[in-house]
Design an enzyme around this catalytic site. Structure first.
Site: not given
Length: 509
Positions: A224, A166, A222, A52, A220, A168, A79-80, A365
């Protein structure tokens, strides 16, 4: 599943990505959300407290529900998140004399459960201005760096762990191993989350939600909306009605493409609605990006409400909302502003007549593309570059006019043609044109011109949460620029955007 409590870190979504890469399901929620609001507590195997931007001792700093320590579920603070563990369980966090941002050499204890399998010295990514100055009771140190004497801590009896770095981010060399240790060795999770299992579970969920009801799909063309539509079609068959709204903000020739591709799949249940005048009329004179998004969202629902009445008996609306839309549209705490309201999230009216069906709401995505391939959707749809819900409205900066839209569509089509011709279309996340609300002086032949500026934007990304600008070849940039200036009447200058996300966003509005 693994629950990630977000306290505003720019890296929170990366934690989720890393966990899902291990075929383990996880979700992100605001860090200060009360436990009573979670419906999946019985299914939790572990909790991760993210990083954070606040100091944990600052007034108003976000804290988790105190009841998380009573669940008996493993907790990992990053971290935070680690500083929260210390501050809330009897330790102390203080400002550091020397802030630590970037790579750091960390001495670790590879015998402890969280750091098992690591070397005695590891290169890990730090990003903090505070540090632990006092350990909570019954905690022990498992790693340290020259600037962080408590770089990792643990209380194995209570199954609480913390790391100042971190794991990640890709810069932490063996960070993935640390997350694997937490997920599998400590939380005892199983690698049972796959797209096949997701399809099966989502079909059950949709059938339970919809029953014998009819669903209207906002198609649409697209990635998604197409994946969402095919998934719903598999779940409820002919009770899905796909409506394509031609709002005039699509790419050049998009309506014709949708009719050709999806007419075969949905047959008589595909409806194309011409609503160009309605949308452009409501957007006339509007320049603020957030207002544009909300107008489009509201108008979109109005059109669907009206069309649903004609079809009769429809009370569900399918949307291709994906996880980044949700994450970017939600404030983590009261003082933090959302990055932007997304078409599928922030633009919906409070008293919408139809219930939402959002089968992709918790997918990134790239996961949507994997799902689409699992559903056997053609590559010409799955491999398409993402296109924003509000369409070209957020690429036409300032007021939207018919003339500016024409210029933008023609310029954007040239960009797509040349990117495809160069063999780069499927290697680039997004490449497109933007029209600015300014004009510049130019010379064509012997005449002075005063016409619009076109911006080229090309970025690479995995999940749309972060993105790097693409170093397109100079020759390709030159060809695109030359064609736009020569072929698109109303444009006399082309520039290239070299901004990453963050700090910029992929779209300009």
């Amino acid at each position: 599943m693994i629950l990630i409590l977000d306290f505003g870190s720019q890296y929170t979504q990366l934690i989720a990505r890393r966990i899902r890469e291990e075929k383990v399901y996880c979700e992100i929620y605001p860090g200060n959300k009360p436990l009573s609001e979670f419906s999946e507590l019985n299914n939790l195997k572990g909790i991760i407290l993210s990083g954070g931007y606040d100091s944990v001792y600052a007034k108003g700093a976000p804290h988790p529900d105190k009841k998380i320590w009573e669940l008996g579920i493993p907790v990992l603070g990053i971290c935070y998140g680690m500083q929260l563990i210390a501050e809330l369980l009897g330790g102390k966090v203080s400002p550091s004399n020397k802030r630590e941002f970037g790579l750091a050499e960390v001495s670790v204890n590879p015998k402890c459960e969280l750091l098992k399998g690591l070397k005695n010295r590891e290169t890990l990514w730090m990003s903090h201005g505070d540090k632990l100055s006092k350990l909570p009771k019954d905690f022990k140190i498992t790693a340290k760096s020259p600037n962080s004497p408590y770089a990792a801590i643990e209380n194995t009896k209570k199954n609480i762990y913390g790391v100042q770095f971190h794991p990640e981010v890709k810069h932490s060399v063996h960070g993935r191993k640390i997350l694997q240790n937490f997920i599998f060795n400590i939380c005892k999770e199983k690698q049972d989350w796959t797209m096949k299992s997701y399809i099966s579970e989502e079909i059950k969920r949709v059938r339970a939600q919809v029953g014998k009801g009819k669903v209207l799909c906002a198609l649409s063309g697209g990635v998604d909306s197409s994946v969402a539509a095919v998934l719903l079609h598999r779940a409820i068959g002919k009770n899905l009605f796909c409506v394509y709204v031609d709002h005039g903000l699509q790419k050049l020739g998009e309506t014709e493409r949708v009719r050709k591709v999806f007419g075969k799949t949905f047959g008589k249940n595909l409806f194309i609605v011409d609503a160009k005048k309605v949308f452009l009329g409501k957007l006339k004179g509007v320049t603020d990006p957030e207002t544009k998004r909300k107008i489009i969202g509201h108008t979109f629902i109005e059109v669907f409400d009206k069309y649903a009445k004609q079809l009769k008996g429809i009370n569900f609306l399918l949307q291709g909302t994906i996880y980044p839309d949700v994450i970017e549209s939600v404030s983590i705490k009261g003082s933090k502003q959302p990055i932007k309201s997304h078409h599928n999230v922030g633009g919906l009216p409070a008293k919408m007549k139809m219930q939402l069906v959002e089968p992709l709401k918790f997918l990134f995505k790239d996961e949507v593309r994997v799902l689409g391939r699992e559903l056997k959707i053609p590559n010409e749809i799955i491999d398409r570059q993402p296109f924003p819900g509000p369409g070209l409205a957020i690429r036409c900066l300032g007021e939207i006019t018919d003339e500016k839209l024409r210029i933008l569509k023609e310029a954007d089509d040239i960009v797509t043609q040349e990117i495809i011709k160069a063999g780069l279309y499927e290697k680039i996340w997004q490449s497109f044109a933007i029209i600015l609300p300014v004009k510049t002086v130019g010379v064509m032949g012997d005449a002075r011109t005063y016409e619009h500026v076109i911006v080229l934007r090309a970025v690479n990304s995995v999940d749309a949460m972060t993105a790097d600008w693409v170093k397109l070849p100079y020759d390709l940039l030159g060809t695109i620029s030359s064609r736009i200036i020569n072929e698109v009447k109303g444009a006399n200058r082309v520039v290239y955007d070299i901004s990453n996300k963050p700090p910029a966003t992929i779209e300009w509005e």
